[in-house]
Design an enzyme around this catalytic site. Structure first.
Site, mmCIF file in Angstrom:
data_model
loop_
_atom_site.group_PDB
_atom_site.id
_atom_site.type_symbol
_atom_site.label_atom_id
_atom_site.label_comp_id
_atom_site.label_asym_id
_atom_site.label_seq_id
_atom_site.Cartn_x
_atom_site.Cartn_y
_atom_site.Cartn_z
ATOM 1 N N ARG A 83 0.889 -1.162 0.000
ATOM 2 C CA ARG A 83 0.000 0.000 0.000
ATOM 3 C C ARG A 83 0.925 1.210 0.000
ATOM 4 N NH1 ARG A 83 -3.125 -3.788 3.028
ATOM 5 N NH2 ARG A 83 -4.983 -4.274 1.800
ATOM 6 N N ASP A 114 -10.573 -1.788 -5.705
ATOM 7 C CA ASP A 114 -11.023 -0.446 -6.078
ATOM 8 C C ASP A 114 -9.962 0.631 -5.865
ATOM 9 O OD1 ASP A 114 -13.540 -1.018 -7.019
ATOM 10 O OD2 ASP A 114 -14.508 -0.817 -5.070
ATOM 11 N N GLY A 115 -9.234 0.541 -4.753
ATOM 12 C CA GLY A 115 -8.198 1.537 -4.463
ATOM 13 C C GLY A 115 -7.133 1.519 -5.550
ATOM 14 N N THR A 136 -9.270 -9.448 -5.449
ATOM 15 C CA THR A 136 -9.487 -9.294 -4.010
ATOM 16 C C THR A 136 -10.375 -10.422 -3.522
ATOM 17 O OG1 THR A 136 -10.551 -8.004 -2.255
ATOM 18 C CG2 THR A 136 -11.331 -7.583 -4.471
ATOM 19 N N ASP A 138 -12.354 -10.214 -1.228
ATOM 20 C CA ASP A 138 -13.571 -9.659 -0.622
ATOM 21 C C ASP A 138 -14.800 -9.671 -1.536
ATOM 22 O OD1 ASP A 138 -12.335 -9.179 1.758
ATOM 23 O OD2 ASP A 138 -11.892 -7.083 1.350
ATOM 24 N N ASP A 140 -15.887 -7.457 -3.454
ATOM 25 C CA ASP A 140 -16.650 -6.225 -3.225
ATOM 26 C C ASP A 140 -16.487 -5.194 -4.345
ATOM 27 O OD1 ASP A 140 -14.001 -5.703 -2.701
ATOM 28 O OD2 ASP A 140 -14.369 -4.566 -0.871
ATOM 29 N N ARG A 165 -16.634 -26.840 13.404
ATOM 30 C CA ARG A 165 -17.984 -27.342 13.671
ATOM 31 C C ARG A 165 -17.935 -28.737 14.323
ATOM 32 N NH1 ARG A 165 -23.251 -26.601 10.568
ATOM 33 N NH2 ARG A 165 -24.418 -28.454 11.100
ATOM 34 N N ARG A 173 -20.909 -26.843 22.052
ATOM 35 C CA ARG A 173 -20.550 -25.445 22.287
ATOM 36 C C ARG A 173 -21.138 -24.522 21.227
ATOM 37 N NH1 ARG A 173 -14.149 -26.440 23.180
ATOM 38 N NH2 ARG A 173 -14.202 -26.745 25.437
ATOM 39 N N MET A 180 -12.633 -13.106 7.056
ATOM 40 C CA MET A 180 -12.172 -11.806 6.561
ATOM 41 C C MET A 180 -13.294 -11.032 5.874
ATOM 42 S SD MET A 180 -8.266 -11.896 5.337
ATOM 43 C CE MET A 180 -7.176 -10.954 6.400
ATOM 44 N N ARG A 182 -13.421 -6.624 5.849
ATOM 45 C CA ARG A 182 -13.511 -5.432 6.702
ATOM 46 C C ARG A 182 -14.777 -4.647 6.390
ATOM 47 N NH1 ARG A 182 -8.021 -2.777 7.177
ATOM 48 N NH2 ARG A 182 -8.300 -2.598 4.940
ATOM 49 N N HIS A 227 -25.011 -27.628 18.707
ATOM 50 C CA HIS A 227 -24.020 -26.563 18.559
ATOM 51 C C HIS A 227 -24.735 -25.310 18.045
ATOM 52 C CE1 HIS A 227 -23.843 -28.420 14.409
ATOM 53 N NE2 HIS A 227 -24.401 -27.242 14.253
HETATM 54 P P1 ADP Z 1 -7.352 -2.327 -2.973
HETATM 55 O O1 ADP Z 1 -6.751 -2.089 -4.316
HETATM 56 O O2 ADP Z 1 -7.355 -3.772 -2.601
HETATM 57 O O3 ADP Z 1 -8.698 -1.656 -2.837
HETATM 58 P P2 ADP Z 1 -6.176 -0.219 -1.337
HETATM 59 O O4 ADP Z 1 -7.447 0.514 -1.192
HETATM 60 O O5 ADP Z 1 -5.313 -0.390 -0.131
HETATM 61 O O6 ADP Z 1 -6.379 -1.699 -1.898
HETATM 62 O O7 ADP Z 1 -5.347 0.512 -2.489
HETATM 63 C C1 ADP Z 1 -4.091 0.029 -2.888
HETATM 64 C C2 ADP Z 1 -3.212 1.189 -3.272
HETATM 65 O O8 ADP Z 1 -3.764 1.893 -4.388
HETATM 66 C C3 ADP Z 1 -3.031 2.274 -2.223
HETATM 67 O O9 ADP Z 1 -2.047 1.969 -1.266
HETATM 68 C C4 ADP Z 1 -2.603 3.463 -3.058
HETATM 69 O O10 ADP Z 1 -1.248 3.398 -3.379
HETATM 70 C C5 ADP Z 1 -3.413 3.264 -4.307
HETATM 71 N N1 ADP Z 1 -4.633 4.077 -4.221
HETATM 72 C C6 ADP Z 1 -5.734 3.865 -3.486
HETATM 73 N N2 ADP Z 1 -6.634 4.854 -3.628
HETATM 74 C C7 ADP Z 1 -6.081 5.738 -4.478
HETATM 75 C C8 ADP Z 1 -6.493 7.008 -5.031
HETATM 76 N N3 ADP Z 1 -7.671 7.525 -4.729
HETATM 77 N N4 ADP Z 1 -5.655 7.637 -5.886
HETATM 78 C C9 ADP Z 1 -4.466 7.101 -6.208
HETATM 79 N N5 ADP Z 1 -4.019 5.917 -5.723
HETATM 80 C C10 ADP Z 1 -4.789 5.251 -4.866
HETATM 81 O O1 F6P Z 2 -7.837 -8.728 1.077
HETATM 82 C C1 F6P Z 2 -8.984 -8.157 1.621
HETATM 83 C C2 F6P Z 2 -8.830 -8.010 3.089
HETATM 84 O O2 F6P Z 2 -8.592 -9.274 3.580
HETATM 85 C C3 F6P Z 2 -9.970 -7.398 3.857
HETATM 86 O O3 F6P Z 2 -11.006 -8.257 4.137
HETATM 87 C C4 F6P Z 2 -9.274 -6.926 5.082
HETATM 88 O O4 F6P Z 2 -9.960 -5.965 5.761
HETATM 89 C C5 F6P Z 2 -7.991 -6.412 4.539
HETATM 90 O O5 F6P Z 2 -7.721 -7.203 3.392
HETATM 91 C C6 F6P Z 2 -6.907 -6.448 5.519
HETATM 92 O O6 F6P Z 2 -5.664 -6.415 4.886
HETATM 93 P P1 F6P Z 2 -4.327 -6.035 5.639
HETATM 94 O O7 F6P Z 2 -4.419 -6.645 6.976
HETATM 95 O O8 F6P Z 2 -3.266 -6.590 4.773
HETATM 96 O O9 F6P Z 2 -4.310 -4.549 5.703
#
Ligand code: ADP
Ligand code: F6P
Length: 331
Positions: A83, A114-115, A136, A138, A140, A165, A173, A180, A182, A227
């Site tokens: 990241r 998405d990030g 990912t 997730d 999502d 289980r 229990r 996972m 978040r 359970h």
């Molecule tokens: P994911 O891709 O799994 O959603 P992150 O949200 O942690 O994971 O994003 C991964 C990396 O992408 C971030 O550490 C950052 O370097 C880059 N990134 C995230 N959001 C942005 C943004 N709005 N603009 C530019 N780079 C971004």
């Molecule tokens: O890869 C997705 C995910 O497992 C999310 O469910 C979780 O919140 C996040 O990654 C945590 O990642 P890290 O602990 O590496 O920041």
């Protein structure tokens, strides 16, 4: 940027590939597909190590068909991932685009969530042709019904929950198993259905009504159930303290198990390998067609691509029908 500019054909000679955000099983299959499809299309390939962080540090190496041998079945990512906060800044993004140009990278495949796509969108606006591949566990990402890693992760969770289980039943229990997710409850919902959980707590829906869970446990106990399995998504968390409170209120021994990162590792399933191969290869074909600012996805049974701006604006809603089905199974 104008729509015409985004789709204006630009010939690509060298394709870069990076993985970013959380790793996911099948990312290696996607990297391999990018490399081999690019080679098949007569392009050079450069691997960018440690995501955008590695881009800014110029951690870049040439890749060829052999570089990705024996990786298809491996979990994690051979390119490593990171990241990178610097890349969220305009200055960082400009530096990233300059480094791409310096290394002759005119097309880039970004494998992540998405990030990571938001980062690819910024590079596209700075003239580097980019295509995102959803990776990912997730599940999502709104524009796609599938993201690389989900199938492996949810099967890993399912196998682990089966084991918990067994012991939960033997000891009569209650078990709270934290999976996972978040911000997303897909692993919880799918494993909850697959494992026949009595309760599935997901961030999209949980109302924090613990008394309702307690009442259900007491009712189930009276009905003779041996359970009580609660699947709790990471986004709700606090499984250990929840277990203490439930035990105190119900008198039923309650244990918490947090599955954690074991869900993110391991050999990808067949589905993850095949989808990753198709998506990675499609990303290369799009770049070779001169496309940019795209993200590939799997929708209604087909592999397709979307504009990143539109993809990031989409919202994903967990299926209410699937949720109600899960509830009906556990009544
Ligand atoms: P994911 O891709 O799994 O959603 P992150 O949200 O942690 O994971 O994003 C991964 C990396 O992408 C971030 O550490 C950052 O370097 C880059 N990134 C995230 N959001 C942005 C943004 N709005 N603009 C530019 N780079 C971004
Ligand atoms: O890869 C997705 C995910 O497992 C999310 O469910 C979780 O919140 C996040 O990654 C945590 O990642 P890290 O602990 O590496 O920041």
């Amino acid at each position: 940027m104008f729509a015409e500019e985004k789709t204006m054909a630009k010939e690509i000679n060298t394709i870069g590939v990076l993985t970013s955000g959380g790793d996911a099983p099948g990312m290696n299959a996607a990297i391999r597909a990018v490399v081999r499809k690019a080679c098949a299309n007569g392009k050079k390939v450069k691997g960018i190590y440690r995501g955008y962080q590695g881009l800014l540090e110029e951690d870049i190496k040439d890749l060829n068909r052999e570089s990705v041998s024996d990786t298809l079945d491996k979990g994690g990512t051979i390119l490593f991932t990171a990241r990178c906060s610097e890349f969220r800044t305009e200055e960082g993004q400009r530096k990233g685009a300059e480094i791409c140009r310096k290394h002759g990278i005119d097309g880039l495949v970004v494998i992540g969530g998405d990030g990571s796509f938001a980062g690819a969108q910024k590079l596209a606006a700075l003239g580097i042709n980019t295509v995102g591949v959803p990776g990912t566990i997730d599940l999502d990402i709104a524009c796609t019904d599938y993201s690389i890693g989900f199938d492996t992760a949810v099967n890993t969770a399912m196998d682990a929950i089966d084991k918990v289980r067994d012991t939960s039943t033997s000891h009569e229990r209650c078990s709270i198993i934290e999976v996972m997710g978040r911000d997303a409850g897909y692993i919880a919902l799918w494993s909850g259905i697959a494992n026949g959980a009595e309760d599935i707590l997901i961030p999209e829906k949980y109302d924090y009504d613990e008394q309702k869970i307690i009442n259900d446990i007491i009712r189930n106990r009276k009905l003779g159930k041996k359970h009580y399995i609660i699947i709790n998504a990471e986004g709700i968390g606090h499984s250990t303290s929840m277990a203490r409170r439930i035990e105190a209120a119900t008198g039923m021994e309650t244990r918490a198990t947090i599955l954690g990162y074991m869900q993110r590792g391991g050999n990808p399933t067949c589905r993850d390998r095949v989808y990753a191969t198709m998506m990675g290869g499609l990303a290369v074909d799009l770049l070779c067609q001169g496309k940019t600012n795209r993200v590939v996805g799997y929708k209604n049974g087909e592999f397709m691509d979307f504009d990143i701006d539109e993809a990031l604006a989409m919202k994903k809603e967990i299926s209410p029908y699937m949720l109600s089905m899960a509830e009906d199974m556990s009544k």
